[in-house]
Design an enzyme around this catalytic site. Structure first.
Site, PDB file in Angstrom:
ATOM      1  CD  GLU A   1      47.108  33.628  39.992  1.00  0.00           C
ATOM      2  OE1 GLU A   1      47.234  33.965  41.169  1.00  0.00           O
ATOM      3  OE2 GLU A   1      46.329  34.182  39.198  1.00  0.00           O
TER       4      GLU A   1
ATOM      5  CD  GLU B   1      42.807  32.993  37.627  1.00  0.00           C
ATOM      6  OE1 GLU B   1      43.017  34.114  38.144  1.00  0.00           O
ATOM      7  OE2 GLU B   1      43.094  31.932  38.175  1.00  0.00           O
TER       8      GLU B   1
HETATM    9  C1  BMA Z   1      43.131  34.927  40.595  1.00  0.00           C
HETATM   10  C2  BMA Z   1      42.774  33.601  41.239  1.00  0.00           C
HETATM   11  C3  BMA Z   1      42.445  33.704  42.670  1.00  0.00           C
HETATM   12  C4  BMA Z   1      41.802  34.992  43.041  1.00  0.00           C
HETATM   13  C5  BMA Z   1      41.484  35.829  41.867  1.00  0.00           C
HETATM   14  C6  BMA Z   1      40.934  37.167  42.215  1.00  0.00           C
HETATM   15  O1  BMA Z   1      44.424  35.064  40.295  1.00  0.00           O
HETATM   16  O2  BMA Z   1      43.751  32.676  40.988  1.00  0.00           O
HETATM   17  O3  BMA Z   1      43.609  33.561  43.410  1.00  0.00           O
HETATM   18  O4  BMA Z   1      40.695  34.768  43.808  1.00  0.00           O
HETATM   19  O5  BMA Z   1      42.651  36.003  41.172  1.00  0.00           O
HETATM   20  O6  BMA Z   1      41.847  37.937  42.934  1.00  0.00           O
END
Ligand code: BMA
Length: 824
Positions: free
Chosen positions: A457, A554
Site C-alpha cells: 500500500e 485484500e
Molecule cells: C490492509 C492491510 C493492513 C491492515 C488491514 C486491515 O490494508 O494492508 O494494513 O491490517 O488493511 O485494516
C-alpha cells in the site's frame, strides 16, 4: 559451567585439516538487562520476552493489558551472553567465522571483549570474521539496543525532512518510527496486533572454521526456455577460498528420477567465488510440473550436488527441485479499457483463491513447524490455492515455504515494507540491499512463490496523500519511492531471479503504474492491476458495493474470536457475498469491468487472541468464515444473487475440463423441514475455467410457483450435480434479511456422537429449519467437516477431525450448538 556446543562436521575425510567444522551456538545463553538488575537464562533461537516468561519473571505477555505493562522490556537494552569452548584446535584453522542466521535487530557483537560486528536488520544473515579473536574458551556478548529507541534516534537524525507516519494511531498503544528500523513492522503494533518490539537472536547462530575453502551459500532455479521449450537448471554456489593456490575439483549434479548425472570441473581461486552451473534437461525426459492445490500434483525431484575438491574436501547439498512456469498477464481485454491482471501457471490461467498471511505470533520462537503445518493445512482444506505474505510482517521461516511447496499453496511474497514511507539514506539502503539479495537467494528455489511484490500500500499512501505531504515536497518522496522499490529492490530481485514477476506495490496498476513513473494517480483503478477494498459502511450483503476489479488482493470484515457468534455471522456472510461476486466475475465484462482473476481476503490468521479480520483464530481454530471459505472457494460452485428483482445463478468452474451437470434449485419455507418446491435444469456443459449464467428467474415468479411463499417466509438453496452425485456444495440465497424471516422457529438441535477411527461422527437432528448452525466443542482442538450451515433437513451428519486425542464423552461435555434464532 562451560556449555558444550554442538559440533557438526562438513562432509569430508574426518580428521583432515581440510575439513570445515561447524559449531552450533544454539541452546542455553544468558541475558542481562541494561543496568544489570536482571540476569536470567534464555534460549537461542528466542527472544527476551520469551526468556522472561519462561523464567516466570513476567506473566503471559498476551494476558489482558500486558502489552502495556511490559512496554519496559522493549525500551531496555539487553545483552545476550554465552561462554563456550571450541571443541577443536582453533589455532589450526586459517579462517573462523561467526554466523548469525537472524538477529532481531540492532546489536554490537563482542567476542572476548573485542567488537567483531554489528547488526541492524532482522531480515538478513550476518557472517563476522573472528579468526584473530577466537580462542579455545570464549565469551560472546551480543549487545542489543532498544529497537524503539533506535528507531526514534534514527528519525531524529533524519533532519532534512520527515518520513511519515511518525506514530501509529493512539488506540493501538504502539511505538513510533518503525519505518526507520528493518524489523517486523507490525511489532510496533498494527490494527490487529499488539506492540511487542522483540529483541533476540531469533534464528540459528554458529561458528564455522576452515582452512581451504567454505561453501557460503547454495541456491538454484529451474528456468524454462520458451524458445526451445526446454527446462534448464541454474545452480549458484558461493565459496570463500582461503587457499592461495587454486582449488580444483568436480561438481557432480544428480537427479536420479530424471536420469541426470552431470559432472563439471571446478577451479576455485582465492577470495569470494561464485560458481554457476547449468543443467540442460533433455527434451526427451518427461518432467512433471508442480501445480497449485486443486490443479494437479506437487511433483518434485530429489537433487544432490556434490563438490569434490582437492585434498579430500567435499561439500554436498540436497534439495527438492520443482518445475513450473509463472507469467503475469497484462494485456488488452475486448470490450474493456485497461489491461488484464492474472497469473498463468504452466501456461494455464489460474484464478487465485486465498487470503493474506500475517506473522503467526509476536514471538517467533513460539511458531513451530507443527503450528505452520496446522495453519497451512487449513488453507488447502478450505480450497485455497494462494497466500499473500504481507509486507508488514516477516519473510517466513524455511518450513513455511517448504510446506507451501508440498501443499501446492502459491505465495505472493511482499518485501517487508508496509503502510509507510521510508528513508533512503546510504546505510538504510545498504541494509535493504543486503536483505533483498539474501531473501531472493534464500527463497527463489521455491515453486510456491509466484511473484515478488515491493511493498504493501505504499504507492497508494503516496499518491493518495495519506500523510498530508505538502505538494511542493512530493517529488522528494516520489524520488525516495522509486529509489527504494525500483532502482534498488526491483533491480536486485531481477539480478537474482528472473523466473517470476515483480510488482512494485499492492495495490498497483501494474503496467500502467510502471508507465506512469511507477506511481499511478489511482492505484485502486479496477481496470488495472490489483485492488484492496474495504467498506464498513455499505451493506456488505449487497454485491453491488464491491469493485468489479481484475484482481482483489485484500478485502475483509472483522469478527470476534469464539465467544460471539453474531459477529462471526456477519463476517462470514459478507466475505462470502464478496468472494462469490469476484469468482462469478471471472469471465464477464460488464460496463467495461470484470475478468476478475484473484480473490485474497484479509486475513487468514491471527497474531494473538483479538477481534480481527481473520478466518482462523490464534492457534488455528476455524471461525465461521473459514468454514464458509471452504464452500465459496470450492472448485465448482453455483453462485446466486439478485439484480433488479431477478434471481440469477452463475456456475463457476476452476476445473481443467468441461463437465456435464444439472442445477437443482429448491425453495424452502422457514417453518417446515420439507422443501416447498424444487426444479432441476436439463443437463448442460459447464466449461472448464469459466463462470457462466445458468439460471435466471424473477423472484416474484419463483415465489409464485411455491405455495404461500413470500420473501420473508422462504429461502432458496441450489447445487450442481450429475444424476448420481452432487458436484458442488449446496449454496443458498436469502430473499430478505434473515432477521425478518417469518416462521423461523427456535430450533432444538441435538447430536449423537460416535467414533470412527480418528474421526468423530456427529449425527444432528433439528426440530426446525435453522440458519447459521454453529457447532462448538470449546477448547478441544480440531475442526468440523462443515459448520455455520443452513440446516433445511431434519438430520445431518457432520464429522469432527480432532487435532489432539479426545473421546466421545469429552466431546459430549464440551458440545454446544447455536443457530440464528438463538441470538435474535
Ligand atoms: C490492509 C492491510 C493492513 C491492515 C488491514 C486491515 O490494508 O494492508 O494494513 O491490517 O488493511 O485494516
Amino acid at each position: 559451567m562451560l556449555l558444550r556446543p554442538l559440533l557438526l562436521l562438513a562432509l569430508c575425510g574426518a580428521g583432515s585439516a581440510a575439513m570445515v567444522v561447524s559449531v552450533s551456538l544454539r541452546g542455553s545463553w544468558r541475558i542481562r538487562s541494561g543496568n544489570g538488575s536482571l540476569e536470567l537464562p534464555a534460549e537461542v533461537p528466542g527472544c527476551v520476552h520469551s526468556a522472561l516468561f519462561h523464567q516466570r519473571l513476567i506473566q503471559d505477555p498476551y494476558y489482558r493489558f500486558n502489552n502495556l505493562n511490559y512496554r519496559w522490556i522493549a525500551l531496555d537494552n539487553w545483552t545476550y551472553i554465552k561462554k563456550f569452548k571450541i571443541p577443536f584446535d582453533v589455532s589450526k584453522r586459517r579462517k573462523v567465522n561467526l554466523v548469525f542466521e537472524g538477529v532481531d535487530t540492532v546489536t554490537v557483537v563482542l567476542l572476548n571483549n573485542v567488537p567483531v560486528g554489528e547488526t541492524d536488520n532482522t531480515f538478513r544473515s550476518y557472517s563476522f570474521d573472528i579468526t584473530h579473536v577466537v580462542q579455545a574458551v570464549n565469551i560472546i556478548e551480543v549487545h542489543f539496543q532498544s529497537p524503539v529507541i533506535y528507531a526514534d534516534q534514527r528519525s531524529k537524525v533524519h533532519t532534512h525532512y520527515s518520513v511519515p507516519p511518525n506514530c501509529p494511531p493512539r488506540v493501538q498503544d504502539g511505538e513510533c518510527h518503525v519505518n526507520f528500523i528493518r524489523k517486523a513492522q507490525c511489532s510496533f503494533s498494527w490494527d490487529w496486533g499488539p506492540s511487542f518490539p522483540t529483541q533476540g537472536i531469533w534464528k540459528d547462530v554458529r561458528i564455522e572454521a576452515y582452512n581451504i575453502c567454505h561453501l557460503n551459500y547454495f541456491t538454484f532455479t529451474p528456468v524454462y526456455d520458451n524458445n526451445i521449450q526446454e527446462w534448464n537448471l541454474e545452480i549458484e554456489s558461493s565459496f570463500d577460498v582461503i587457499s592461495s593456490k587454486p582449488v580444483l575439483g568436480q561438481a557432480i549434479i544428480a537427479i536420479p528420477e530424471l536420469k541426470i548425472q552431470q559432472t563439471n570441473s571446478v577451479e576455485l581461486h582465492h577470495g569470494e567465488r561464485i560458481v554457476k552451473l547449468f543443467v540442460k534437461i533433455d527434451k526427451s525426459v518427461t518432467i512433471e510440473t508442480w501445480w497449485p492445490h486443486g490443479h494437479g500434483n506437487q511433483t518434485g525431484y530429489n537433487m544432490t550436488v556434490l563438490f569434490k575438491l582437492d585434498g579430500g574436501l567435499s561439500f554436498e547439498k540436497s534439495a527438492k527441485v520443482y518445475f513450473r512456469t509463472v507469467e503475469l498477464i497484462e494485456e488488452p481485454i475486448k470490450g474493456s479499457h485497461g489491461l488484464s491482471f492474472y497469473f498463468k501457471i504452466n501456461g494455464l490461467p489460474i484464478f487465485l483463491k486465498g487470503s493474506n498471511w500475517i506473522p503467526a505470533d509476536s514471538f517467533q520462537d513460539r511458531v513451530t513447524s507443527a503450528l505452520l503445518r496446522l495453519l497451512l493445512q487449513s488453507v488447502v482444506d478450505a480450497n485455497m490455492n494462494v497466500l499473500r505474505v504481507w509486507g508488514g510482517g516477516i519473510y517466513e521461516q524455511d518450513a513455511f515455504y517448504e510446506l507451501c511447496d508440498e501443499l501446492g499453496i502459491m505465495v505472493w511474497q511482499d518485501f517487508m515494507f508496509a503502510c509507510a514511507l521510508y528513508p533512503t539514506d546510504q546505510d538504510f539502503m545498504d541494509s535493504v540491499r543486503a536483505e533483498v539479495a539474501y531473501q531472493v537467494r534464500r527463497l527463489k528455489s521455491h515453486p510456491s512463490i509466484i511473484t515478488w511484490s515491493g511493498n504493501n500500500e505504499n504507492e497508494a499512501a503516496l499518491v493518495l496523500n495519506w500523510y498530508d505531504i505538502q505538494s511542493s515536497h512530493l517529488s522528494t518522496y516520489i524520488d525516495d519511492y522509486v529509489t527504494l522499490y525500483v532502482k534498488n529492490i526491483r533491480r536486485i530481485v531481477f539480478e537474482g531471479d528472473q523466473t517470476r514477476p515483480f510488482i512494485t506495490s499492492s495495490p498497483t496498476n501494474g503496467a500502467k503504474s510502471t508507465a506512469e513513473g511507477w506511481l499511478s494517480e489511482n492505484p485502486y483503478d479496477p481496470n488495472y492491476g490489483d485492488v484492496h477494498f474495504y467498506d464498513y459502511v455499505g451493506d456488505c450483503w449487497n454485491w453491488k458495493i464491491f469493485p468489479k476489479a481484475r484482481f482483489v488482493s485484500e478485502y475483509g470484515y472483522q469478527s470476534w474470536p469464539s465467544f460471539s457468534t453474531l459477529e462471526k455471522v456477519m463476517q462470514a456472510q459478507c466475505v462470502k457475498t464478496e468472494t462469490e461476486f469476484y469468482r462469478r466475475s471471472r469471465s464477464e465484462i460488464a460496463f467495461g469491468e470484470g475478468h476478475t482473476m484473484g480473490a485474497l481476503y484479509w486475513q487468514l490468521n491471527d497474531i494473538w487472541e483479538a477481534p480481527s479480520w481473520s478466518s482462523l483464530e490464534y492457534g488455528g481454530k476455524w471461525k465461521m468464515l473459514h468454514y464458509f471459505a471452504r464452500h465459496f472457494f470450492a472448485p465448482l460452485l453455483p453462485v446466486g444473487f439478485e439484480n433488479e428483482g431477478v434471481f440469477f445463478i452463475y456456475g463457476v468452474s476452476d476445473l481443467h475440463s468441461d463437465h456435464k451437470m444439472m442445477l437443482t434449485v429448491r425453495v424452502h419455507t422457514w417453518s417446515s423441514l420439507e422443501p416447498v418446491c424444487s426444479e432441476t435444469t436439463k443437463p448442460f456443459v459447464m466449461k472448464a475455467g469459466e463462470s457462466a449464467l445458468l439460471y435466471d428467474k424473477p423472484v416474484a415468479e419463483l415465489l409464485r410457483g411455491c405455495t404461500n411463499c413470500t420473501r420473508q417466509s422462504c429461502v432458496v438453496s441450489f447445487y450442481l450435480s450429475t444424476d448420481r452425485e452432487p458436484l458442488s456444495p449446496t449454496n443458498y440465497h436469502f430473499l430478505s434479511s434473515p432477521k425478518e424471516a417469518k416462521g423461523l422457529h427456535k430450533a432444538n438441535i441435538t447430536a449423537t456422537i460416535s467414533q470412527q477411527g480418528d474421526t468423530f461422527v456427529f449425527h444432528l437432528k433439528t426440530s426446525a429449519v435453522a440458519p447459521f448452525v454453529w457447532l462448538d466443542v470449546g477448547s478441544i482442538p480440531g475442526r468440523f467437516s462443515d459448520n455455520g450451515f443452513l440446516m433445511t433437513e431434519k438430520t445431518r451428519t457432520v464429522f469432527f477431525y480432532p487435532w489432539k486425542p479426545t473421546n466421545e464423552s469429552e466431546l459430549e461435555r464440551a458440545f454446544h450448538v447455536t443457530s440464528l434464532a438463538d441470538i435474535y
